[in-house]
Design a protein around this motif. Structure first.
Motif, PDB file in Angstrom:
ATOM      1  N   TYR A 140     -54.183 -16.963  38.378  1.00 54.22           N
ATOM      2  CA  TYR A 140     -54.994 -18.112  37.978  1.00 54.22           C
ATOM      3  C   TYR A 140     -54.768 -19.286  38.938  1.00 54.22           C
ATOM      4  O   TYR A 140     -55.721 -19.919  39.393  1.00 54.22           O
ATOM      5  CB  TYR A 140     -54.635 -18.515  36.539  1.00 54.22           C
ATOM      6  CG  TYR A 140     -55.549 -19.541  35.940  1.00 54.22           C
ATOM      7  CD1 TYR A 140     -56.717 -19.168  35.296  1.00 54.22           C
ATOM      8  CD2 TYR A 140     -55.248 -20.905  36.006  1.00 54.22           C
ATOM      9  CE1 TYR A 140     -57.570 -20.113  34.731  1.00 54.22           C
ATOM     10  CE2 TYR A 140     -56.082 -21.849  35.461  1.00 54.22           C
ATOM     11  CZ  TYR A 140     -57.244 -21.447  34.820  1.00 54.22           C
ATOM     12  OH  TYR A 140     -58.079 -22.389  34.267  1.00 54.22           O
ATOM     13  N   LEU A 174     -60.077 -27.054  35.182  1.00 51.22           N
ATOM     14  CA  LEU A 174     -59.520 -25.708  35.001  1.00 51.22           C
ATOM     15  C   LEU A 174     -58.032 -25.675  35.315  1.00 51.22           C
ATOM     16  O   LEU A 174     -57.270 -24.937  34.679  1.00 51.22           O
ATOM     17  CB  LEU A 174     -60.280 -24.703  35.867  1.00 51.22           C
ATOM     18  CG  LEU A 174     -61.707 -24.408  35.427  1.00 51.22           C
ATOM     19  CD1 LEU A 174     -62.449 -23.620  36.496  1.00 51.22           C
ATOM     20  CD2 LEU A 174     -61.724 -23.679  34.091  1.00 51.22           C
ATOM     21  N   TYR A 215     -60.062 -16.178  37.963  1.00 48.14           N
ATOM     22  CA  TYR A 215     -59.999 -16.765  36.620  1.00 48.14           C
ATOM     23  C   TYR A 215     -60.290 -15.694  35.574  1.00 48.14           C
ATOM     24  O   TYR A 215     -59.564 -15.545  34.589  1.00 48.14           O
ATOM     25  CB  TYR A 215     -61.010 -17.907  36.447  1.00 48.14           C
ATOM     26  CG  TYR A 215     -60.829 -19.078  37.377  1.00 48.14           C
ATOM     27  CD1 TYR A 215     -59.580 -19.462  37.843  1.00 48.14           C
ATOM     28  CD2 TYR A 215     -61.931 -19.806  37.802  1.00 48.14           C
ATOM     29  CE1 TYR A 215     -59.435 -20.542  38.694  1.00 48.14           C
ATOM     30  CE2 TYR A 215     -61.791 -20.890  38.649  1.00 48.14           C
ATOM     31  CZ  TYR A 215     -60.542 -21.255  39.094  1.00 48.14           C
ATOM     32  OH  TYR A 215     -60.411 -22.325  39.936  1.00 48.14           O
TER      33      TYR A 215
END
Length: 120
Positions: free
Chosen positions: A38, A18, A87
């Motif tokens: 994020y 990620l 996220y």
């Protein structure tokens, strides 16, 4: 014990994947503010995935291994709730998802307190 090591390894894999996704695919799609959100998710994800691995090792030799394992489950819940909500918030722009984030923070804190009491 092995479960914590497996979950920690999986969580580390996902954090790295990620993080790379964010650095490459999202850099031009997210605003500076949403990219910071994020990245905060990534930071906490990485730190607590390492924590899961550490707890897996500790649980092998701890007198109170059930408490260590319980602490690990709270860290995992924290990753899902805290990092997962960050996220989702950064990718969708739905600010209401931020309501979930503190529950993840509480799960992180609870996991560390359980670990502390396991060795007190």
């Amino acid at each position: 014990m092995k479960t914590l090591l497996l979950l920690g390894s999986l969580a580390m894999f996902l954090a790295v994947a990620l993080g790379a996704f964010g650095a490459h695919a999202l850099r031009k799609k997210l605003t500076e503010d949403t990219m910071k959100v994020y990245q905060t998710g990534i930071q906490y994800h990485l730190a607590h995935a390492l924590g899961l691995l550490l707890l897996g090792v500790i649980a092998e030799n701890a007198d109170h291994s059930s408490q260590v394992v319980l602490a690990g489950w709270f860290l995992l819940a924290g990753i899902v709730l805290f990092s997962g909500s960050l996220y989702a918030l950064s990718l969708t722009g739905i600010r209401k998802l931020g309501i979930i984030t503190p529950f993840g923070g509480i799960a992180f804190l609870t996991g560390w307190v359980i670990l502390m009491f396991a060795f007190a």
